[in-house]
Each structure stands twice: as C-alpha cells, then as structure tokens.
Design a protein around this motif. Structure first.
Motif, PDB file in Angstrom:
ATOM      1  N   LYS A 221       0.833  -1.199   0.000  1.00 47.57           N
ATOM      2  CA  LYS A 221       0.000   0.000   0.000  1.00 47.57           C
ATOM      3  C   LYS A 221       0.874   1.258   0.000  1.00 47.57           C
ATOM      4  N   MET A 222       1.962   1.235   0.777  1.00 46.94           N
ATOM      5  CA  MET A 222       2.846   2.399   0.864  1.00 46.94           C
ATOM      6  C   MET A 222       3.620   2.608  -0.449  1.00 46.94           C
ATOM      7  N   ILE A 223       3.969   1.518  -1.130  1.00 40.77           N
ATOM      8  CA  ILE A 223       4.630   1.622  -2.431  1.00 40.77           C
ATOM      9  C   ILE A 223       3.658   2.211  -3.448  1.00 40.77           C
ATOM     10  N   GLU A 224       2.388   1.776  -3.403  1.00 41.09           N
ATOM     11  CA  GLU A 224       1.362   2.308  -4.315  1.00 41.09           C
ATOM     12  C   GLU A 224       1.188   3.819  -4.136  1.00 41.09           C
ATOM     13  N   HIS A 225       1.265   4.291  -2.894  1.00 43.09           N
ATOM     14  CA  HIS A 225       1.128   5.720  -2.615  1.00 43.09           C
ATOM     15  C   HIS A 225       2.401   6.498  -2.963  1.00 43.09           C
ATOM     16  N   GLY A 226       3.511   5.776  -3.206  1.00 42.47           N
ATOM     17  CA  GLY A 226       4.766   6.440  -3.532  1.00 42.47           C
ATOM     18  C   GLY A 226       5.565   6.856  -2.303  1.00 42.47           C
ATOM     19  N   TRP A 227       5.213   6.321  -1.145  1.00 37.40           N
ATOM     20  CA  TRP A 227       5.908   6.677   0.095  1.00 37.40           C
ATOM     21  C   TRP A 227       7.151   5.825   0.320  1.00 37.40           C
ATOM     22  N   LEU A 228       7.143   4.613  -0.221  1.00 34.83           N
ATOM     23  CA  LEU A 228       8.291   3.709  -0.129  1.00 34.83           C
ATOM     24  C   LEU A 228       8.704   3.320  -1.543  1.00 34.83           C
ATOM     25  N   LEU A 229       9.979   2.979  -1.681  1.00 29.34           N
ATOM     26  CA  LEU A 229      10.511   2.527  -2.949  1.00 29.34           C
ATOM     27  C   LEU A 229      11.361   1.293  -2.672  1.00 29.34           C
ATOM     28  N   GLU A 230      11.169   0.276  -3.499  1.00 28.50           N
ATOM     29  CA  GLU A 230      11.954  -0.947  -3.361  1.00 28.50           C
ATOM     30  C   GLU A 230      13.180  -0.815  -4.245  1.00 28.50           C
ATOM     31  N   VAL A 231      14.372  -0.881  -3.637  1.00 25.48           N
ATOM     32  CA  VAL A 231      15.633  -0.717  -4.374  1.00 25.48           C
ATOM     33  C   VAL A 231      16.557  -1.884  -4.057  1.00 25.48           C
ATOM     34  N   ASP A 232      17.575  -2.072  -4.911  1.00 28.31           N
ATOM     35  CA  ASP A 232      18.563  -3.124  -4.659  1.00 28.31           C
ATOM     36  C   ASP A 232      19.290  -2.841  -3.351  1.00 28.31           C
ATOM     37  N   ALA A 233      19.435  -3.869  -2.532  1.00 28.03           N
ATOM     38  CA  ALA A 233      20.147  -3.727  -1.261  1.00 28.03           C
ATOM     39  C   ALA A 233      21.642  -3.837  -1.494  1.00 28.03           C
ATOM     40  N   ASN A 234      22.402  -3.038  -0.764  1.00 30.84           N
ATOM     41  CA  ASN A 234      23.862  -3.107  -0.817  1.00 30.84           C
ATOM     42  C   ASN A 234      24.290  -4.069   0.288  1.00 30.84           C
ATOM     43  N   LEU A 235      24.580  -5.291  -0.093  1.00 33.75           N
ATOM     44  CA  LEU A 235      24.913  -6.318   0.893  1.00 33.75           C
ATOM     45  C   LEU A 235      26.267  -6.074   1.540  1.00 33.75           C
ATOM     46  N   ARG A 236      27.149  -5.311   0.869  1.00 36.13           N
ATOM     47  CA  ARG A 236      28.457  -4.998   1.456  1.00 36.13           C
ATOM     48  C   ARG A 236      28.296  -4.101   2.677  1.00 36.13           C
ATOM     49  N   ARG A 237      27.255  -3.281   2.673  1.00 37.12           N
ATOM     50  CA  ARG A 237      27.006  -2.397   3.814  1.00 37.12           C
ATOM     51  C   ARG A 237      26.012  -3.012   4.789  1.00 37.12           C
ATOM     52  N   ASN A 238      25.703  -4.284   4.591  1.00 40.37           N
ATOM     53  CA  ASN A 238      24.769  -5.007   5.460  1.00 40.37           C
ATOM     54  C   ASN A 238      23.408  -4.329   5.559  1.00 40.37           C
ATOM     55  N   GLU A 239      22.920  -3.806   4.434  1.00 38.13           N
ATOM     56  CA  GLU A 239      21.590  -3.214   4.444  1.00 38.13           C
ATOM     57  C   GLU A 239      20.563  -4.323   4.644  1.00 38.13           C
ATOM     58  N   PRO A 240      19.539  -4.073   5.438  1.00 37.81           N
ATOM     59  CA  PRO A 240      18.532  -5.109   5.694  1.00 37.81           C
ATOM     60  C   PRO A 240      17.747  -5.440   4.421  1.00 37.81           C
ATOM     61  N   LEU A 241      17.364  -6.700   4.287  1.00 34.96           N
ATOM     62  CA  LEU A 241      16.655  -7.166   3.097  1.00 34.96           C
ATOM     63  C   LEU A 241      15.149  -7.160   3.318  1.00 34.96           C
ATOM     64  N   TRP A 242      14.413  -6.686   2.336  1.00 29.09           N
ATOM     65  CA  TRP A 242      12.960  -6.803   2.327  1.00 29.09           C
ATOM     66  C   TRP A 242      12.592  -8.142   1.718  1.00 29.09           C
ATOM     67  N   ARG A 243      13.194  -8.440   0.572  1.00 24.83           N
ATOM     68  CA  ARG A 243      12.972  -9.738  -0.054  1.00 24.83           C
ATOM     69  C   ARG A 243      14.187 -10.107  -0.882  1.00 24.83           C
ATOM     70  N   GLU A 244      14.364 -11.411  -1.081  1.00 27.24           N
ATOM     71  CA  GLU A 244      15.454 -11.897  -1.922  1.00 27.24           C
ATOM     72  C   GLU A 244      14.939 -12.050  -3.337  1.00 27.24           C
ATOM     73  N   THR A 245      15.778 -11.712  -4.307  1.00 27.26           N
ATOM     74  CA  THR A 245      15.357 -11.783  -5.703  1.00 27.26           C
ATOM     75  C   THR A 245      15.674 -13.128  -6.342  1.00 27.26           C
ATOM     76  N   GLY A 246      16.366 -13.994  -5.623  1.00 22.55           N
ATOM     77  CA  GLY A 246      16.640 -15.334  -6.123  1.00 22.55           C
ATOM     78  C   GLY A 246      17.952 -15.476  -6.860  1.00 22.55           C
ATOM     79  N   ASP A 247      18.601 -14.400  -7.218  1.00 24.26           N
ATOM     80  CA  ASP A 247      19.867 -14.477  -7.944  1.00 24.26           C
ATOM     81  C   ASP A 247      21.040 -14.058  -7.065  1.00 24.26           C
TER      82      ASP A 247
END
Length: 177
Positions: A41-67
């Motif tokens: 719902k928040m993505i639909e409103h434009g309040w959140l954006l799903e972006v690639d996580a920087n794993l080197r900086r240990n950014e928390p994951l929302w979801r794994e893309t499988g690759d």
C-alpha cells in the motif's frame, strides 16, 4: 491527501531517522501478510521505494530476488512529506552527520622508542634496508613474527610505506621509503 495509519507513520518516521532513509526493519509485530500488505500500500502511494540492497554495507533485506541479490525499502521524498518532514532537512542532517564522522578520524598509534618494533623500523630506514634474517637476529623473534610485524603492525596499523625488493645474495630486503 491520504491519511496515514499508525503503522505507516511509524514505518516512515523510523526510516526518516536512518541512514539513507532505509525503512527496515519494520516495527515489531508486523510480519508476514500484514507486513506485505502495509508495504504494498505504501509503495502504491509512492511513500516507499523498493531498491537493490547493498549487501556490502549489510543493508537489511525486504525480499530476496533469487539471484543472490535482494531488495530493501527506502522512504521517498513523498513519504517524508507525508509525515511532515521536508526532504531538504533530512538531506542536510545526513550531510552534517557524514561530516562529523569524517572529522572524528581515528588517531594513529604512537610509536614508542626503545621497543623491538622501533628497532625494526630503524633497520628498514637504513639505506641498505633489512632482511628478515637480520631483523630476527636483532630482535630475537622468529621469522614469522617479524614478517607479521612488518605486514600487520607497521604497514596496516601504522600505515608506513614499506617496500620489499629481491636483492641478489641477500634475499628479500625491506625498506622504509
């Protein structure tokens, strides 16, 4: 303007306080289908954006893309405005924090005189430099200890510009530039 729920307000407020406006982790108790529904719902409103996580900086994951990669959630400028925060203010605060972190640079260790480490440094400062065998003889250390001291303490910790050169008849000679 859409009215925010309590959960949406908490997610956006927490994200606004984190580096790079990362919205994760979500509040405790918000998981599974409820979390997915709130985030969608928040993505639909434009309040959140799903972006690639920087794993080197240990950014928390929302979801794994499988690759072998994943995505994280970032609060957008629209999300900041929805909770009454000007994006310019957030960017200014981040810049101030980054500047303060750079200003508080770590102090370099102080070299004490009369130590075996000081002996090794003095030997490498000579025009002809020093071999591991010469440093072993002067300090009484084993060869692997001398090499570890040169590469670890002197090069990495103290940041000394040490060079190694193979010399005919002597072997590897270490010099301090």
């Amino acid at each position: 303007m859409t009215k925010l729920t309590e959960t949406q307000t908490i997610i956006l407020s927490a994200g606004a306080q984190r580096p790079e406006n990362i919205a994760l982790p979500l509040p405790k108790g918000l998981a599974g289908a409820a979390a997915k529904m709130a985030v969608t719902k928040m993505i639909e409103h434009g309040w959140l954006l799903e972006v690639d996580a920087n794993l080197r900086r240990n950014e928390p994951l929302w979801r794994e893309t499988g690759d072998g990669h994943g995505t994280t959630l970032v609060v957008t400028d629209a999300g900041l405005l929805a909770i009454g925060i000007e994006p310019v203010v957030v960017k200014t605060v981040i810049a101030i924090r980054a500047h303060a972190a750079k200003a508080a640079a770590p102090k370099l260790p102080i070299q004490r005189a009369g130590t075996k480490q000081a002996q090794i440094i003095a030997m490498m400062q000579r025009p002809r430099g020093a071999t591991v065998a010469e440093m072993v003889k002067a300090t009484g250390w084993l060869a692997h200890t001398v090499r570890a001291s040169v590469s670890g303490a002197l090069k990495k910790k103290l940041g000394l510009p040490i060079t190694a050169e193979k010399v005919e008849g002597r072997g590897t000679v270490y010099r301090l530039a």
